[in-house]
Design an enzyme around this catalytic site. Structure first.
Site, short mmCIF file in Angstrom:
data_model
loop_
_atom_site.label_atom_id
_atom_site.label_comp_id
_atom_site.label_asym_id
_atom_site.label_seq_id
_atom_site.Cartn_x
_atom_site.Cartn_y
_atom_site.Cartn_z
N LYS A 73 0.81 -1.23 0.00
CA LYS A 73 0.00 0.00 0.00
C LYS A 73 0.84 1.29 0.00
O LYS A 73 0.50 2.25 -0.68
CB LYS A 73 -0.95 0.01 1.20
CG LYS A 73 -2.09 -1.00 1.07
CD LYS A 73 -3.06 -0.86 2.23
CE LYS A 73 -4.18 -1.88 2.16
NZ LYS A 73 -5.18 -1.70 3.21
N ASN A 94 -4.89 2.03 -1.50
CA ASN A 94 -5.38 0.66 -1.73
C ASN A 94 -6.04 0.57 -3.10
O ASN A 94 -6.66 -0.43 -3.43
CB ASN A 94 -6.36 0.23 -0.63
CG ASN A 94 -7.72 0.86 -0.78
OD1 ASN A 94 -7.84 1.97 -1.29
ND2 ASN A 94 -8.75 0.16 -0.35
N ASP A 110 -10.10 2.62 2.11
CA ASP A 110 -10.23 1.96 3.42
C ASP A 110 -10.98 2.85 4.42
O ASP A 110 -11.84 2.37 5.16
CB ASP A 110 -8.85 1.61 3.99
CG ASP A 110 -8.26 0.35 3.37
OD1 ASP A 110 -9.04 -0.49 2.86
OD2 ASP A 110 -7.03 0.20 3.39
N GLY A 139 -0.80 0.97 9.45
CA GLY A 139 -1.40 1.50 8.23
C GLY A 139 -2.90 1.66 8.34
O GLY A 139 -3.47 2.66 7.87
P1 NAP Z 1 0.18 -3.02 10.75
O1 NAP Z 1 0.54 -1.79 9.99
O2 NAP Z 1 1.11 -4.18 10.76
O3 NAP Z 1 -0.07 -2.56 12.30
C1 NAP Z 1 -0.36 -3.51 13.28
C2 NAP Z 1 -0.80 -2.81 14.57
O4 NAP Z 1 -1.13 -3.82 15.53
C3 NAP Z 1 0.29 -1.95 15.22
O5 NAP Z 1 -0.30 -0.86 15.87
C4 NAP Z 1 0.92 -2.92 16.21
O6 NAP Z 1 1.55 -2.29 17.31
C5 NAP Z 1 -0.32 -3.63 16.71
N1 NAP Z 1 0.00 -4.93 17.28
C6 NAP Z 1 0.39 -6.06 16.62
N2 NAP Z 1 0.60 -7.06 17.50
C7 NAP Z 1 0.34 -6.55 18.75
C8 NAP Z 1 0.40 -7.09 20.06
N3 NAP Z 1 0.75 -8.38 20.29
N4 NAP Z 1 0.04 -6.29 21.10
C9 NAP Z 1 -0.32 -5.00 20.89
N5 NAP Z 1 -0.37 -4.43 19.66
C10 NAP Z 1 -0.05 -5.20 18.61
O7 NAP Z 1 -1.22 -3.60 10.27
P2 NAP Z 1 -2.45 -2.79 9.65
O8 NAP Z 1 -2.37 -2.81 8.18
O9 NAP Z 1 -2.53 -1.48 10.35
O10 NAP Z 1 -3.69 -3.72 10.07
C11 NAP Z 1 -4.15 -3.82 11.41
C12 NAP Z 1 -5.34 -4.76 11.46
O11 NAP Z 1 -6.44 -4.19 10.75
C13 NAP Z 1 -5.07 -6.11 10.80
O12 NAP Z 1 -5.68 -7.11 11.59
C14 NAP Z 1 -5.76 -6.00 9.46
O13 NAP Z 1 -6.18 -7.26 8.97
C15 NAP Z 1 -6.95 -5.12 9.82
N6 NAP Z 1 -7.48 -4.39 8.65
C16 NAP Z 1 -8.78 -4.60 8.32
C17 NAP Z 1 -9.33 -3.90 7.27
C18 NAP Z 1 -10.78 -4.13 6.91
O14 NAP Z 1 -11.21 -3.74 5.82
N7 NAP Z 1 -11.55 -4.73 7.79
C19 NAP Z 1 -8.57 -3.00 6.51
C20 NAP Z 1 -7.23 -2.80 6.89
C21 NAP Z 1 -6.71 -3.52 7.97
P3 NAP Z 1 3.12 -1.89 17.23
O15 NAP Z 1 3.20 -0.60 16.46
O16 NAP Z 1 3.52 -1.77 18.66
O17 NAP Z 1 3.81 -3.04 16.52
#
Ligand code: NAP
Length: 285
Positions: A73, A94, A110, A139
Site C-alpha cells: 500500500k 489501496n 479503506d 497503516g
Molecule cells: P500493521 O501496519 O502491521 O499494524 C499492526 C498494529 O497492531 C500496530 O499498531 C501494532 O503495534 C499492533 N499490534 C500487533 N501485534 C500486537 C500485540 N501483540 N500487542 C499489541 N499491539 C499489537 O497492520 P495494519 O495494516 O494497520 O492492520 C491492522 C489490522 O487491521 C489487521 O488485523 C488487518 O487485517 C486489519 N485491517 C482490516 C481492514 C478491513 O477492511 N476490515 C482494513 C485494513 C486492515 P506496534 O506498532 O507496537 O507493533
C-alpha cells in the site's frame, strides 16, 4: 467475471503478497456478473521486490484499476503520479487507477469503508459528536485517522503498544490527533464516542486489546477492523457491555464499493448479497 469476456473487456484486479485468501475477486466478480458487464477482476501476487516493475507494465491501459493490499500500500502511493487527499493523508493507497495516457492515480477507500460500515451498522452515529479512541498505529489506523478527520472527528486519541509509533502518527496529522500511553486508557475511554481496534490483536480468535469497554459512555460505538473471526473477543466484550458494534467484514465490503465504481465506472448492482458470500468464504455461514 462475466459469463462472456470479449476483447473489449475491462480488466481490474487486486495485488498483494500473498493474495490467495483475498475475498475481493469473489465480491467484484459477483457484481460484474450481476451487472452483466464485459469485465473481469483478477488476483495478482507479484514477487515483493518486483511490485514497481509489475505496475509499470500496466501503465497505459493493460488494466483499468488495481486494488492494492499488504504489503504494497505505501509503495503504491509512492509510485503514483497523482493521489487523492485521503491517500496522501493516509500515506498509503489501496487503489490505483490507470489512465490511457499512461498516468497512475492513487486513492484510498479503506477510510470510506470504515465510515460506510459505521453508517450501516450503527446508523445515526455522529463522528463529529465526541472523541475517538484508536487502538493501534499501523497503516489501518493511519487510514482511519485521515477519513475520521475529514468526517469531522473533534479529537482522535491514538494508543499503541509502541508509543513512538503513535507519536509519529499524531505528529503527522496535527493538533486534533494525540498519542497517549496505554495506562491512560480508562480516562480516554470515559468520554469516547467511538473506539476502534486497528491492531491485529484478536486475529484468528485470540484476545483483543485490553481496553475496558465498560468504561465507555453507553452510547459509544465499538469497531473491530479484524474480521477473522467475525465476532471477535473485543466485539463480544463490547456487546456484553451493551455497546453497539461494527465488524471488520462490513468495513472490507464497504471499501470495495468505491473501488468497483472507480474501476468499472458504474455502481455495484443492488441485490447481490456479498456479505453472505464473504461469510461463507470465512466459514461463518
Ligand atoms: P500493521 O501496519 O502491521 O499494524 C499492526 C498494529 O497492531 C500496530 O499498531 C501494532 O503495534 C499492533 N499490534 C500487533 N501485534 C500486537 C500485540 N501483540 N500487542 C499489541 N499491539 C499489537 O497492520 P495494519 O495494516 O494497520 O492492520 C491492522 C489490522 O487491521 C489487521 O488485523 C488487518 O487485517 C486489519 N485491517 C482490516 C481492514 C478491513 O477492511 N476490515 C482494513 C485494513 C486492515 P506496534 O506498532 O507496537 O507493533
Amino acid at each position: 467475471m462475466s459469463s462472456t469476456i470479449t476483447g473489449a473487456a475491462v480488466v481490474g484486479g487486486v495485488c498483494g503478497q500473498p493474495i490467495r485468501h483475498s475475498m475481493s475477486p469473489v465480491i467484484h466478480n459477483a457484481w460484474i456478473q450481476a451487472a452483466g458487464l464485459d469485465a473481469a477482476y483478477v488476483p495478482f501476487a507479484p514477487a515483493a521486490e518486483r511490485f514497481e516493475t509489475f505496475v509499470e507494465g500496466l501503465r497505459g491501459g493493460a488494466v483499468r484499476g488495481l486494488n492494492v493490499t499488504i504489503p504494497f500500500k505505501e509503495r503504491a502511493l509512492a509510485l503514483a503520479d497523482t493521489a487523492s487527499d485521503l491517500a496522501k493523508m493516509a500515506g498509503a493507497a489501496n487503489l490505483l487507477i490507470f489512465a490511457e495516457d499512461g498516468s497512475v492515480h492513487a486513492d484510498n477507500t479503506d477510510g470510506p469503508g470504515l465510515l460506510g460500515a459505521i453508517a450501516a451498522q450503527a446508523s445515526g452515529f455522529e463522528v463529529s459528536a465526541a472523541p475517538v479512541v484508536i487502538l493501534g498505529a499501523g497503516g489501518a489506523a493511519r487510514g482511519a485517522v485521515a477519513a475520521l478527520l475529514l468526517a469531522g472527528a473533534p479529537e482522535i486519541r491514538i494508543v499503541n503498544r509502541t508509543l513512538a509509533r503513535a507519536e509519529d502518527l499524531a505528529e503527522a496529522f496535527g493538533a486534533k490527533v494525540v498519542a497517549a500511553e496505554e495506562a491512560t486508557l480508562p480516562r480516554l475511554l470515559a468520554d469516547a464516542g467511538l473506539v476502534i481496534n486497528a491492531t491485529s490483536l484478536g486475529l484468528g480468535g485470540g484476545e483483543g486489546p485490553a481496553a475496558d469497554l465498560t468504561l465507555t459512555p453507553a452510547a459509544a460505538v465499538v469497531v473491530d477492523m479484524v474480521y477473522k473471526p467475525l465476532r471477535t473477543e473485543f466485539l463480544r466484550r463490547a456487546e456484553a457491555a451493551g455497546r453497539r458494534t461494527v465488524d471488520g467484514l462490513e468495513m472490507l465490503l464497504r471499501q470495495a464499493v468505491p473501488s468497483f465504481e472507480a474501476i468499472y465506472g458504474v455502481a455495484p448492482p443492488a441485490g447481490v448479497d456479498v456479505r453472505a458470500m464473504a461469510l461463507k468464504l470465512l466459514g461463518e455461514a
